[in-house]
Design a protein around this motif. Structure first.
Motif: not given
Ligand SMILES: [Zn+2]
Ligand SMILES: Nc1ccn([C@@H]2O[C@@H]3COP(=O)(O)O[C@H]3[C@H]2O)c(=O)n1
Ligand SMILES: [Zn+2]
Length: 251
Positions: A61, A63, A66, A145, A165
């Motif tokens: 994902h 973020h 990441h 998430h 997450d």
């Molecule tokens: Zn995250």
């Protein structure tokens, strides 16, 4: 074929004592990086692992802990090594990863106009197991998430669950063990506060002991040392330790 796991980092997004929670899987034939956060290039450097040794990167994902290292990965691989890194991600993440994250720093008129100009994009279809690199296949599982933002957990080689997450989903964890033969779970944990966008330690401690024994905790904050011995049957993954998945993580 022995699958080895080495967490580049086991920290939560804002941890200062741990690198970003990004994972290196090594099948003996190929190396897959799961997520490439802000600290991933530094962590790889300190592990003595050249980025050219990575066969592919998979993104769960968008973020920064990441994906924040992808700009460096992309520029170094292309400009220094003349290669496009292989990037696996869900189709739904392709457009937002470029438009909302990478384009600002990487776009260059006439040279880099699209993500495909710096990465070899390999789209993944959630729910469908894909062969990623020799010895490693995975299925993307959509998990909750951040409301309105796509995020995926992974089921690797039909035996290893990787939460990425996610908020608490006991039904999924039970299904993986009871119906899909899961043998080990790498699961994020929020040590303090309510689990609005993560899974809390108290939620994981509510699971039956036999399920807890399969869970190895990651993506934790700097307070983790004060939780030693307070994680029930669950173990705490050590940053940068090399684990033999079958021998050391599976129940
Ligand atoms: Zn995250
Ligand atoms: N609604 C949100 C959104 C974000 N956050 C925090 O920002 C972090 C982004 O990386 P993460 O690892 O998903 O953890 C998120 C929360 O700490 C949060 O706590 N609540
Ligand atoms: Zn995170």
């Amino acid at each position: 074929m022995t699958l080895k796991l080495q967490m580049l980092g086991t920290g939560s997004a804002f941890a200062k004592m741990y690198y970003n929670n990004n994972a290196l899987l090594d099948s003996g034939e190929a190396k897959l990086l799961i997520d490439c956060g802000i600290t991933a290039p530094l962590a790889l450097h300190q592990m003595g692992l050249p980025i050219t040794e990575l066969d592919a990167v998979l993104i769960t994902h968008i973020h920064a802990d990441h994906v924040g290292g992808l700009e460096e990965m992309g520029f170094r691989m292309n400009l220094i090594h003349g290669r496009k890194p292989v990037l696996y991600l869900a189709e739904a993440l392709i457009e937002p990863l470029w438009e909302n994250t990478l384009k600002g720093g990487m776009q260059q008129k006439g040279m880099i106009e699209r993500m495909e100009d710096v990465f070899e994009i390999r789209p993944l279809v959630p729910g469908r197991t894909a062969d990623l690199v020799p010895g490693i296949r995975a299925e993307l599982i959509p998990t909750k998430h951040i409301p309105g933002k796509d995020s995926y957990s992974l089921y690797i080689n039909e035996r290893l669950f990787y939460s990425a997450d996610m908020t608490f989903n006991p039904e999924l964890l039970n299904e993986l063990v009871q119906e899909r033969g899961c043998k080990a779970m790498l699961h994020e944990v929020q040590l303090l506060g309510e689990g609005a966008v993560h899974t809390t330690l108290d939620e994981l401690l509510s699971l039956p002991p036999e399920l807890q024994r399969m869970i190895h905790l990651m993506h934790y904050s700097d307070e983790i040392e004060t939780f030693q011995g307070r994680t029930g049957e669950m173990k705490i993954l050590e940053q940068q330790r090399v684990y033999d998945v079958e021998k050391e993580l599976e129940v």
